[in-house]
Design a protein around this motif. Structure first.
Motif, short mmCIF file in Angstrom:
data_model
loop_
_atom_site.label_atom_id
_atom_site.label_comp_id
_atom_site.label_asym_id
_atom_site.label_seq_id
_atom_site.Cartn_x
_atom_site.Cartn_y
_atom_site.Cartn_z
N ASP A 20 69.59 5.43 70.66
CA ASP A 20 70.49 4.47 70.02
C ASP A 20 71.49 5.16 69.10
OD1 ASP A 20 69.29 4.92 67.50
OD2 ASP A 20 67.87 3.28 67.77
N GLY A 21 72.43 4.38 68.59
CA GLY A 21 73.50 4.95 67.78
C GLY A 21 73.03 5.51 66.45
N LEU A 22 71.94 4.96 65.91
CA LEU A 22 71.42 5.48 64.64
C LEU A 22 70.81 6.86 64.84
CD1 LEU A 22 69.85 2.23 63.17
CD2 LEU A 22 72.01 3.31 62.54
N GLU A 23 70.04 7.02 65.92
CA GLU A 23 69.46 8.34 66.20
C GLU A 23 70.56 9.34 66.54
OE1 GLU A 23 66.98 11.46 66.56
OE2 GLU A 23 66.56 9.49 65.68
N LEU A 24 71.57 8.88 67.28
CA LEU A 24 72.71 9.75 67.58
C LEU A 24 73.37 10.22 66.29
CD1 LEU A 24 75.44 9.23 70.25
CD2 LEU A 24 76.11 9.59 67.88
N THR A 25 73.53 9.31 65.33
CA THR A 25 74.14 9.68 64.05
C THR A 25 73.28 10.68 63.30
OG1 THR A 25 75.18 7.49 63.93
CG2 THR A 25 75.10 8.77 61.90
N ARG A 26 71.97 10.47 63.32
CA ARG A 26 71.07 11.43 62.67
C ARG A 26 71.19 12.81 63.33
NH1 ARG A 26 67.81 6.72 61.70
NH2 ARG A 26 67.03 6.71 63.83
#
Length: 238
Positions: free
Chosen positions: A62-68
């Motif tokens: 997801d986008g949150l893991e991608l951001t991390r």
């Protein structure tokens, strides 16, 4: 030189709409698209885009893991349908260079890309208003989100820090030089969540004039972005 953007969203229609909006800008170029987070990471490492626009809910990653994963190396602007404080919290803590709601409109999408490259963090006006109320003690926020029972705010670790490490100016800034009456008026509208276009329409001035006033306000307040301006307006009662 154009700002190179990578799109990451599992909805092909959304990616197509983003591409049309951004490719129409004279200074922005979409270099590729990804339908999931893992492909986006691979493309980012190969293409080295200036900005990544990432949806939160995507398959595989997801986008949150991608951001991390990428937030420390790339400028990631999170774009989502879901107006949830916990998403804002996690995205900014992970190092996102912006957080937009998909309903924010094409002008704000392009502005968010430019802001990310400039080192700013643009947040959708609707979210900014809620966030600033919480920072100024005027609201409790959604359960589990920013301004909830955690004393750490966005950091969530018992200490107050700049959100995502990128918007320190949103915490108790003060004017270096006195603002004019018009500048205070515009600062109040920013704090209410108004876009540049809405401010121009309400005050019967051009969008360019609004932009010039905002640049002056930022300089006088020592704020890097409109979040800092709005924070000053809330805290000062301007």
């Amino acid at each position: 030189m154009s700002i190179r953007v990578l799109l990451a969203d599992d909805d092909e229609a959304i990616r197509s709409a983003y591409r049309i909006i951004l490719d129409a800008q004279p200074d922005i170029e979409v270099v590729d698209e990804a339908a999931d987070g893992e492909v986006a990471v691979t493309l980012a490492e190969r293409l080295r885009p200036d900005v990544i626009l990432a949806d939160i809910r995507m398959p595989r990653m997801d986008g949150l893991e991608l951001t991390r994963r990428l937030g420390g190396e790339f400028r990631v602007v999170v774009v989502t349908t879901f107006d949830l404080d916990e998403y804002v919290h996690e995205a900014l803590r992970a190092g996102a260079a912006g957080f937009l709601l998909k309903r924010s409109g094409p002008a704000l999408l392009a502005e968010a890309v430019r802001a990310a490259v400039a080192g700013d963090a643009l947040i959708s006006p609707q979210i900014t208003v809620r966030l600033l109320r919480q920072l100024s003690g005027g609201g409790s926020g959604s359960e589990g989100g920013i301004g909830s029972s955690s004393t750490g705010g966005a950091a969530g670790q018992g200490e107050r820090r700049p959100l995502g490490g990128r918007i320190a100016e949103s915490e108790r800034i003060g004017p270096v030089e006195e603002l004019t009456a018009r500048e205070k008026e515009i600062a109040r509208l920013v704090a209410d969540g108004a876009t540049n276009g809405e401010i121009a329409e309400q005050l019967f001035i051009s969008a360019g004039t609004v932009k010039n006033h905002l640049a002056s306000v930022q300089r006088k307040l020592g704020a890097r972005n409109r979040v800092g301006i709005a924070a000053w307006a809330w805290e000062s009662g301007a």
